[in-house]
Design a protein around this motif. Structure first.
Motif, PDB file in Angstrom:
ATOM      1  N   UNK A 167       0.578   4.510  15.418  1.00 30.00           N
ATOM      2  CA  UNK A 167      -0.646   4.780  14.140  1.00 30.00           C
ATOM      3  C   UNK A 167       0.139   4.123  12.411  1.00 30.00           C
ATOM      4  N   UNK A 168       1.182   3.612  12.375  1.00 32.00           N
ATOM      5  CA  UNK A 168       1.585   2.490  11.438  1.00 32.00           C
ATOM      6  C   UNK A 168       1.323   1.788  11.691  1.00 32.00           C
ATOM      7  N   UNK A 169       1.112   1.180  12.989  1.00 32.69           N
ATOM      8  CA  UNK A 169       1.245  -0.352  13.391  1.00 32.69           C
ATOM      9  C   UNK A 169      -0.099  -0.685  13.627  1.00 32.69           C
ATOM     10  N   UNK A 170      -0.792   0.637  13.957  1.00 32.96           N
ATOM     11  CA  UNK A 170      -3.604  -0.205  13.773  1.00 32.96           C
ATOM     12  C   UNK A 170      -2.812  -0.161  11.840  1.00 32.96           C
ATOM     13  N   UNK A 171      -1.721   1.086  11.242  1.00 35.23           N
ATOM     14  CA  UNK A 171      -2.631   1.308   9.982  1.00 35.23           C
ATOM     15  C   UNK A 171      -1.304   1.026   8.989  1.00 35.23           C
ATOM     16  N   UNK A 172      -1.079  -0.166   8.663  1.00 36.06           N
ATOM     17  CA  UNK A 172       0.499  -0.811   8.081  1.00 36.06           C
ATOM     18  C   UNK A 172       0.335   0.385   6.584  1.00 36.06           C
ATOM     19  N   UNK A 173      -0.620   0.503   6.291  1.00 39.70           N
ATOM     20  CA  UNK A 173      -0.601   0.974   4.447  1.00 39.70           C
ATOM     21  C   UNK A 173      -0.351   2.323   4.268  1.00 39.70           C
ATOM     22  N   UNK A 174      -0.519   2.533   5.690  1.00 40.42           N
ATOM     23  CA  UNK A 174       0.389   4.514   6.187  1.00 40.42           C
ATOM     24  C   UNK A 174       1.500   4.324   5.391  1.00 40.42           C
ATOM     25  N   UNK A 175       2.178   5.325   5.173  1.00 43.93           N
ATOM     26  CA  UNK A 175       3.540   5.913   5.392  1.00 43.93           C
ATOM     27  C   UNK A 175       4.115   5.560   6.398  1.00 43.93           C
ATOM     28  N   UNK A 176       5.186   5.870   7.036  1.00 39.61           N
ATOM     29  CA  UNK A 176       5.559   5.927   8.652  1.00 39.61           C
ATOM     30  C   UNK A 176       6.234   7.727   8.347  1.00 39.61           C
ATOM     31  N   UNK A 177       7.160   7.717   7.083  1.00 35.34           N
ATOM     32  CA  UNK A 177       7.699   9.169   6.707  1.00 35.34           C
ATOM     33  C   UNK A 177       6.177   9.834   6.565  1.00 35.34           C
ATOM     34  N   UNK A 178       5.645   9.532   5.932  1.00 34.36           N
ATOM     35  CA  UNK A 178       4.001  10.503   5.415  1.00 34.36           C
ATOM     36  C   UNK A 178       3.352  10.910   6.230  1.00 34.36           C
ATOM     37  N   UNK A 179       4.022   9.974   7.783  1.00 34.43           N
ATOM     38  CA  UNK A 179       2.090  10.821   8.661  1.00 34.43           C
ATOM     39  C   UNK A 179       3.621  11.845   9.500  1.00 34.43           C
ATOM     40  N   UNK A 180       5.012  11.135   9.626  1.00 31.84           N
ATOM     41  CA  UNK A 180       5.917  12.122   9.939  1.00 31.84           C
ATOM     42  C   UNK A 180       5.589  13.644   9.861  1.00 31.84           C
ATOM     43  N   UNK A 181       6.119  13.625   8.573  1.00 27.26           N
ATOM     44  CA  UNK A 181       5.850  15.345   8.090  1.00 27.26           C
ATOM     45  C   UNK A 181       4.180  15.747   8.357  1.00 27.26           C
TER      46      UNK A 181
END
Length: 200
Positions: A167-181
């Motif tokens: 998901x981070x690859x498709x939306x680079x503005x998103x934070x991977x850490x926030x997505x994992x949380x």
């Protein structure tokens, strides 16, 4: 004195591993993973082919940046987790460490694209991931006494990490850490509280 020497030796080993992994990734990005040899990786890292095989069994493992010590740290974290720490919390901490390592090398997106475009790299990543999950599940099952629950928690945690990286690859503005949380919050709460067994 021995501790100093041991520490220096470990640092040199880490530097060599990082040099090989960095060279492997750089060459694979430049030429494609199928057109890179172990000999070329060793030469680019200024070490012998024999030294390469002291660190990686295949060129694919070097391109993936595989470090067995990461798994050992994860297993140790499971074994030494506080008694009142939930198993999902333990896995969240492990995944957060892994993600931090992936982000700190600055190559998360490019390595991910490389892997997704290479059947060979995908195959080796799958084998490594399955072996990691098997060992982590066994360690967690020993801790909590429930093999099914342990296996499901470890598998779900690994899947959450992979989904968030994608998901981070498709939306680079998103934070991977926030997505994992957010993913672990969903796992903790139950992704489908309306599930009804056997109802059509």
């Amino acid at each position: 004195m021995r501790q100093v020497e041991g520490g220096l030796r470990e640092r040199k080993k880490l530097q060599t591993r990082e040099a090989l992994a960095g060279a492997a990734l750089r060459l694979a990005l430049e030429r494609g993973p199928d057109h890179v040899t172990v000999e070329e990786i060793a030469e680019a890292a200024d070490v012998s082919v024999r030294t390469f095989f002291n660190y990686f069994p295949h060129k694919e493992h070097a391109i993936l940046g595989r470090n067995p010590e990461d798994l050992e740290r994860a297993l140790e974290r499971i074994r030494t987790a506080p008694e009142d720490q939930s198993p999902l919390t333990t896995m969240h901490l492990i995944i957060s460490d892994v993600l931090h390592g992936l982000l700190s090398d600055g190559e998360l997106s490019r390595r991910g694209e490389l892997i997704m475009g290479s059947p060979s790299l995908l195959y080796h990543l799958m084998l490594l991931s399955l072996d990691d999950e098997r060992q982590l599940s066994a360690a967690l099952a020993e801790r909590i006494g429930d093999r099914l629950r342990a296996s499901l928690i470890v598998s779900a945690a690994g899947t959450a990490c992979r989904v968030c990286v994608e998901l981070h690859k498709d939306t680079p503005d998103s934070s991977p850490a926030d997505l994992v949380d957010a993913a672990f919050e969903l796992l903790a709460q139950g992704m489908d509280p309306d599930y009804q067994k056997g109802r059509s």
